[in-house]
Design a protein around this motif. Structure first.
Motif, PDB file in Angstrom:
ATOM      1  N   THR A  77     -50.357  19.677  10.611  1.00 62.07           N
ATOM      2  CA  THR A  77     -49.864  19.018   9.668  1.00 62.07           C
ATOM      3  C   THR A  77     -50.395  19.108   8.477  1.00 62.07           C
ATOM      4  OG1 THR A  77     -49.217  17.156  11.682  1.00 62.07           O
ATOM      5  CG2 THR A  77     -48.755  16.866   9.371  1.00 62.07           C
ATOM      6  N   SER A  78     -51.749  19.389   8.289  1.00 60.63           N
ATOM      7  CA  SER A  78     -52.319  19.496   6.980  1.00 60.63           C
ATOM      8  C   SER A  78     -52.007  20.921   6.531  1.00 60.63           C
ATOM      9  CB  SER A  78     -53.908  19.224   7.167  1.00 60.63           C
ATOM     10  OG  SER A  78     -54.112  18.022   7.600  1.00 60.63           O
ATOM     11  N   ASN A  82     -49.732  21.802   2.736  1.00 65.24           N
ATOM     12  CA  ASN A  82     -50.192  22.776   1.645  1.00 65.24           C
ATOM     13  C   ASN A  82     -49.295  23.971   1.797  1.00 65.24           C
ATOM     14  OD1 ASN A  82     -52.526  21.063   0.879  1.00 65.24           O
ATOM     15  ND2 ASN A  82     -53.508  21.700   2.644  1.00 65.24           N
ATOM     16  N   ALA A  83     -48.298  24.201   2.370  1.00 64.55           N
ATOM     17  CA  ALA A  83     -47.562  25.273   2.154  1.00 64.55           C
ATOM     18  C   ALA A  83     -46.507  25.251   1.143  1.00 64.55           C
ATOM     19  CB  ALA A  83     -46.580  25.464   3.635  1.00 64.55           C
ATOM     20  N   LYS A  84     -45.965  26.343   0.945  1.00 60.74           N
ATOM     21  CA  LYS A  84     -45.073  26.772  -0.255  1.00 60.74           C
ATOM     22  C   LYS A  84     -43.654  25.629   0.054  1.00 60.74           C
ATOM     23  CE  LYS A  84     -46.009  31.302  -1.630  1.00 60.74           C
ATOM     24  NZ  LYS A  84     -45.355  32.699  -1.747  1.00 60.74           N
ATOM     25  N   SER A 105     -56.760   7.069  10.712  1.00 65.90           N
ATOM     26  CA  SER A 105     -57.602   7.848  10.514  1.00 65.90           C
ATOM     27  C   SER A 105     -57.348   8.294   9.086  1.00 65.90           C
ATOM     28  CB  SER A 105     -57.898   8.902  11.384  1.00 65.90           C
ATOM     29  OG  SER A 105     -56.877   9.690  11.436  1.00 65.90           O
ATOM     30  N   LYS A 106     -58.516   9.005   8.522  1.00 70.78           N
ATOM     31  CA  LYS A 106     -58.499   9.641   7.084  1.00 70.78           C
ATOM     32  C   LYS A 106     -57.924  11.043   7.384  1.00 70.78           C
ATOM     33  CE  LYS A 106     -61.455  10.635   2.963  1.00 70.78           C
ATOM     34  NZ  LYS A 106     -62.794  10.745   2.554  1.00 70.78           N
ATOM     35  N   THR A 107     -56.712  11.231   6.641  1.00 70.10           N
ATOM     36  CA  THR A 107     -56.224  12.563   6.835  1.00 70.10           C
ATOM     37  C   THR A 107     -55.905  13.050   5.337  1.00 70.10           C
ATOM     38  OG1 THR A 107     -53.763  11.571   6.773  1.00 70.10           O
ATOM     39  CG2 THR A 107     -54.899  12.092   8.847  1.00 70.10           C
ATOM     40  N   PRO A 108     -55.589  14.101   5.214  1.00 68.48           N
ATOM     41  CA  PRO A 108     -55.322  14.924   3.775  1.00 68.48           C
ATOM     42  C   PRO A 108     -53.836  14.802   3.347  1.00 68.48           C
ATOM     43  CG  PRO A 108     -55.745  16.521   5.283  1.00 68.48           C
ATOM     44  CD  PRO A 108     -55.985  15.418   6.121  1.00 68.48           C
ATOM     45  N   TYR A 109     -53.284  13.996   4.192  1.00 70.31           N
ATOM     46  CA  TYR A 109     -51.666  13.891   3.832  1.00 70.31           C
ATOM     47  C   TYR A 109     -51.356  12.342   4.213  1.00 70.31           C
ATOM     48  CZ  TYR A 109     -51.129  14.215   8.980  1.00 70.31           C
ATOM     49  OH  TYR A 109     -51.105  13.890  10.232  1.00 70.31           O
ATOM     50  N   THR A 110     -50.164  12.175   3.832  1.00 66.29           N
ATOM     51  CA  THR A 110     -49.608  10.739   4.166  1.00 66.29           C
ATOM     52  C   THR A 110     -48.006  10.992   4.600  1.00 66.29           C
ATOM     53  OG1 THR A 110     -48.947  10.015   2.127  1.00 66.29           O
ATOM     54  CG2 THR A 110     -50.944   9.423   2.613  1.00 66.29           C
TER      55      THR A 110
END
Length: 314
Positions: A77-78, A82-84, A105-110
């Protein structure tokens, strides 16, 4: 001079918009990759592959499903987050990676990191054991879990499977030790192999094992013709909705034309009796949705999960 400059800038802007629209009018012009953030053979993988095979015939380009498992769905998912933002890299979205994990949990996305495009199917959750398990009913399983340290397969500590399994166990008054795998399919392999006592799973993952008489569903979210006689959680006084779903999201900011072309293709294939039958064969229910009302419904669930996570941390 000023008017001339303004006119030239306006023309330049119009040309840029025109060129952009012309380029997008050709979408898709190359293969589309759909990342499934779980292992092969699970419900997310199977439902996405059926969709991909169907819509690529409408779109005229390959729609390639790529498994990128790990971190309870966070890795894949992360990657897509970060994809185009061009519509050529999409993510298989579901209850777990979009609505549950970002809150627990801590994720780099929402949820807001993505543009929701469509929902394909819904699937009910079940508690499943091996065919030769000593627990023939959910009552026996509850008693066994209270007396022994039983294990239960899921797919990540903060995944929807584990969160929902905890709700079920709490209401039924038992505890289990979770054994996390890359996906529901891997958990089922461990169940039928005798490595764990049980698993929470969805029909696309447990269905083949039950139909082959290798596993038994003890209790399920809703009555299903394919599993006659299996009681529901409601029959045990367990309250709540324990269903998963499978959909497709894109990185936020993807052109609206991408959304429109993908939903137009999906609208057509989801009416195809052969596609519907393929979903029925894996135990998934066609539940095609898209648009603002669907997105609003998901945000309600997202906020419910957010509140539940906040309470769990107290």
């Amino acid at each position: 001079m000023k008017n001339t400059k303004t006119t030239l800038l306006s023309l330049a802007g119009a040309v840029a918009v025109s060129l952009s629209s012309a380029a997008m009018a050709g979408y898709p012009e190359k293969p589309i990759n759909v990342i499934v953030p779980w292992g092969a053979g699970g419900d997310s993988d199977l439902t996405t592959r059926i969709w991909a095979d169907a819509v690529e015939k409408e779109l005229g380009v390959p729609v390639v499903v790529i498994n990128k498992a790990g971190g309870g769905g966070v890795v894949g998912t992360s990657f897509v987050a970060n994809a185009k933002k061009d519509g050529y890299t999409l993510i298989n979205a579901g209850l777990s990676n979009m609505l549950v994990t970002p809150n627990f949990s801590k994720t780099p996305y929402t949820f807001d990191t993505f543009t929701p495009i469509l929902k394909m199917t819904s699937v009910p959750l079940a508690v499943v054991v091996a065919k030769d398990s000593p627990y023939k009913t959910f009552d026996e399983f509850i008693a066994g879990a209270k007396a022994n340290n039983l294990t239960q397969g899921s797919w990540g500590a903060s995944s929807s499977g584990t969160i929902l399994a905890n709700i079920i166990a709490d209401q039924a008054g038992y505890k289990v030790k979770y054994v996390h795998a890359k996906g529901a399919a891997d958990s089922m392999v461990s169940v039928v192999g005798g490595h764990i006592d049980s698993a929470v799973s969805f029909p696309p993952a447990f269905g083949p094992h039950v139909k082959a008489d290798r596993a038994r569903a003890l209790v399920i979210n809703q009555k299903m013709d394919d599993y006659p006689g299996v009681p529901t959680f409601g029959d045990y006084g367990i309250q709540g909705s324990f269903g998963g779903w499978s959909g497709v999201f894109a990185p936020k900011g993807v052109p609206q034309e991408v959304v429109e072309k993908l939903t137009a293709a999906t609208t057509k294939v989801m009416q195809d009796p052969e596609v519907i039958k393929k979903y029925q064969n894996i135990g998934a229910v066609v539940d095609y949705r898209h648009g603002p009302e669907w997105v609003s419904d998901m945000k309600v669930t997202y906020n419910i999960m957010k509140d539940a996570a906040a309470k769990a941390k107290k």
